[in-house]
Design an enzyme around this catalytic site. Structure first.
Site, mmCIF file in Angstrom:
data_model
loop_
_atom_site.group_PDB
_atom_site.id
_atom_site.type_symbol
_atom_site.label_atom_id
_atom_site.label_comp_id
_atom_site.label_asym_id
_atom_site.label_seq_id
_atom_site.Cartn_x
_atom_site.Cartn_y
_atom_site.Cartn_z
ATOM 1 N N PRO A 51 16.859 144.676 27.228
ATOM 2 C CA PRO A 51 15.862 144.075 26.968
ATOM 3 C C PRO A 51 15.486 143.824 25.383
ATOM 4 O O PRO A 51 15.475 144.781 24.886
ATOM 5 C CB PRO A 51 14.455 144.775 27.575
ATOM 6 C CG PRO A 51 15.141 145.650 28.557
ATOM 7 C CD PRO A 51 16.595 145.858 28.167
ATOM 8 N N GLU A 52 15.370 142.763 24.971
ATOM 9 C CA GLU A 52 14.987 142.400 23.425
ATOM 10 C C GLU A 52 13.759 141.702 23.580
ATOM 11 O O GLU A 52 12.932 141.800 24.563
ATOM 12 C CB GLU A 52 16.160 141.530 22.722
ATOM 13 C CG GLU A 52 17.442 142.262 22.960
ATOM 14 C CD GLU A 52 18.452 141.263 22.130
ATOM 15 O OE1 GLU A 52 18.355 140.535 21.514
ATOM 16 O OE2 GLU A 52 19.807 141.342 22.755
#
Ligand SMILES: [Zn+2]
Length: 280
Positions: free
Chosen positions: A2-3
């Site tokens: 996840p970014e």
């Protein structure tokens, strides 16, 4: 992994489900995700109400009353899934459950448990947030500010983009995509990027992040939205994970190289290594 777009998508999905809920108790299934003893975490959180859900970089920030903040770093495989009624969400490795008054649970699920959950005072959180780089989608993040910051660093630009103290929320997927849009080789020294290229990178970063938010994020494998759905940006990736495929722009073969312990993907024609090299 996840970014920023994935964290933002999770935050947007969580808001309607958990803001206003009061936490009745905490089940700690795997205490190793907590950055403090389970007892003190539970003591800080129990009885508090959720007043807002925000994002800072790749972190999900659950604001409680009493000036408390739960900071969640999703790590590699972390998910935050609100579960209401009898519905069973899609989770496999619950690490922490927040149980609400009146029913309902928020599950922090994390297969590999590189994620972290922590309760801080607002003051502690603000001090930590102040050490992070600017938010790339905020109006105050300008092309000029990006160029100035790049000019001060000898790091390869891809490594610079991954440094959360320099810019918040960008990870390896979107760093590679933004560099491709800007025509910059991932190994180029940050300080060798001229003003025009920095402006192109600024546009590229904003474009990939906003488009990915619009698509609900990128699911390579584990990431899911708060509704348990996959994000659809993976099919729009131009270079990330596409080594051996043809560049959409020029048809050349996309290359992969490894440095800083991470893969970098680029088109050798659209992102030449010597572009903009300074004259001796
Ligand atoms: Zn190309």
């Amino acid at each position: 992994v996840p970014e920023l777009p994935e964290a933002e998508t999770i935050v947007r999905g969580l808001r309607p489900a958990i803001v206003g809920r009061r936490i009745r108790c905490i089940d700690v299934v795997h205490a190793d995700v907590l950055r403090q003893p389970a007892r003190s975490f539970a003591d800080m959180v129990r009885g508090a109400s959720i007043v807002a859900v925000e994002r800072r970089g790749k972190n999900v920030i659950i604001q409680l009353d009493r000036d408390r903040v739960v900071a969640v770093n999703l790590g590699m495989t972390g998910r935050l899934l609100p579960v209401t009624g009898r519905a069973r969400g899609e989770w496999s490795h619950p690490a922490v459950r927040f149980r609400f008054h009146g029913g309902g649970v928020l599950v922090f699920d994390d297969t590999r448990r590189f994620g972290t959950v922590e309760c801080l005072t607002r003051e502690q959180w603000e001090a930590r947030s102040a050490r992070m780089g600017p938010e790339p989608l905020e109006p105050s993040f300008t092309a000029r500010a990006l160029h100035d910051a790049l000019s001060a660093s000898r790091a390869p630009v891809r490594s610079w983009l991954l440094d959360q103290r320099k810019i918040a929320g960008v990870g390896n997927i979107y760093a590679n995509e933004a560099l491709h849009l800007a025509g910059i080789h991932p190994k180029r020294q940050a300080r060798d990027i001229d003003r025009a290229r920095a402006a192109a990178l600024h546009r590229g970063i904003r474009r990939v992040l906003s488009d990915a938010i619009g698509a609900g994020g990128t699911t390579i494998r584990d990431y899911r939205t708060a509704l348990g759905e996959a994000g659809s940006y993976a099919r729009r990736l131009l270079v990330y994970g596409r080594d051996g495929s043809a560049c959409d722009r020029c048809g050349s073969e996309i290359q992969r190289t490894v440095f800083g312990g991470r893969s970098a993907f680029f088109c050798p024609v659209c992102q030449p290594e010597d572009r903009g090299a300074k004259c001796a």
